[in-house]
Design an enzyme around this catalytic site. Structure first.
Site, PDB file in Angstrom:
ATOM      1  N   GLU A 102       0.812  -1.216   0.000  1.00 29.63           N
ATOM      2  CA  GLU A 102       0.000   0.000   0.000  1.00 29.63           C
ATOM      3  C   GLU A 102       0.846   1.267   0.000  1.00 29.63           C
ATOM      4  OE1 GLU A 102      -0.676  -2.680   1.921  1.00 29.63           O
ATOM      5  OE2 GLU A 102      -2.445  -3.295   0.766  1.00 29.63           O
ATOM      6  N   HIS A 123     -10.300  -4.930  10.468  1.00 32.85           N
ATOM      7  CA  HIS A 123     -10.972  -4.690   9.197  1.00 32.85           C
ATOM      8  C   HIS A 123     -12.255  -3.864   9.350  1.00 32.85           C
ATOM      9  CE1 HIS A 123      -8.472  -8.234   8.500  1.00 32.85           C
ATOM     10  NE2 HIS A 123      -8.498  -7.952   7.214  1.00 32.85           N
TER      11      HIS A 123
END
Length: 324
Positions: free
Chosen positions: A58, A128
């Site tokens: 990322e 998450h």
């Protein structure tokens, strides 16, 4: 009139933006196979040069997008999981966000970061299920949280065309929302403009993202005893303070429902700012996740940690209990 889902609205906005501007391209993990359905059909329409699969890095592809934007492109990054923004926070804040300011406007960084599934899903557990939009609003990054399909379309189009970095949080609880839509009327929505979903006279409820639908449902349930106005800020930075001030000046009361942690959250900022602007008829209230909340895997505990309609109804009742 045909119905449009929230997720399809985001997909349509991306496709329309890529059609209108050849500098717009999409990148992220598994975007060619559309793992989250945000990018469904785009590689077939626009080719692999404009729909780029990235490695599981990322920080790397977020920095790549910053460089591409400085060079004249308009990248759109998909982050499938909100916690991935924590990994890329330094690249977004210290680089993309600050370059235009530190160069006196000589460099612009028009990157859009889209999170199609922010917040809790069905038992996705602690790493998450975050909703970290308050972090980006705090540092001054343009931050968008649409509640409806039409707003998801319009705000994403505006984010992509904006000269600055914009983070678009698409709450997982809103992705399946569908509404009757005149496709010819879909249009960009200005960043920094709020929207009143339901007019009322007794109390203003500020609802962020998917909780707009909860607020409208609670307002309908309480209609016989309390007149609730539902205000959707749509963008958290810049925030439509004038629009909200006008609403609260009429109702005299304020409740905020916000699916992020209580400490240093958007709800607290809304209450503080409006309290400085408006003399309230009763103490304001906020409905949020608990301080320092980390959502557990257990679905029952996951739901218990999030703001609920019952909590919102109780907060509204408490706020209007003592009328002048």
């Amino acid at each position: 009139m045909p119905k449009l889902s929230y997720l399809k609205a985001l997909n349509r906005a991306l496709a329309d933006a890529m059609t209108a501007d050849e500098t717009v391209f999409v990148l992220g993990e598994d975007v060619r196979v559309a793992a989250s359905n945000l990018t469904a059909g785009l590689v077939k329409r626009f080719g692999p040069d404009r729909v780029l699969d990235t490695p599981l890095s990322e920080q790397g592809f977020t920095s790549f997008a910053t460089g591409a934007a400085i060079a004249g492109m308009r990248p759109v990054i998909e982050f499938q999981i909100p916690a991935l923004l924590f990994l890329s926070f330094e690249q977004i804040i210290n680089h993309a966000h600050k370059f235009s300011l530190m160069t006196g406007g000589q460099a612009t960084v028009p990157v859009t970061y889209v999170v199609p599934g922010s917040g809790s899903r069905t038992g996705w557990a602690g790493q998450h299920s975050d909703h970290p939009y308050s972090l980006f609003a705090h540092v001054g990054v343009k931050t968008v949280v649409p509640a409806t399909p039409a707003d998801a379309y319009g705000l994403l189009r505006s984010a992509i065309s904006d000269p600055d970095p914009v983070v678009v949080f698409a709450p997982s609880a809103a992705l399946g929302v569908r509404e009757d839509t005149d496709f010819t009327a879909l249009a960009p929505v200005s960043l920094g403009s709020g929207r009143i979903h339901r007019h009322g006279t007794d109390v203003t409820v500020v609802a962020v993202g998917h909780h707009v639908h909860d607020a409208v449902a609670v307002a309908d349930d309480l209609a016989g005893s309390v007149s609730v106005e539902v205000f959707d800020p749509r963008t958290l930075y810049p925030f439509d303070w004038d629009g909200l001030t006008e609403s609260v000046s009429r109702t005299g009361r304020l409740v905020v429902i916000d699916d992020s942690n209580r400490m240093c959250g958007i709800a607290g900022e809304v209450i503080a700012t409006i309290s400085e602007r408006v003399r309230l008829a009763s103490p304001p209230a906020r409905v949020t996740r608990p301080d320092g909340a980390v959502l557990p895997f257990s679905l029952e505990l996951d739901r218990a940690t999030q703001p609920s309609r019952a909590q919102l109804a109780a907060a509204v009742a408490l706020t209007v209990k003592e009328r002048p």
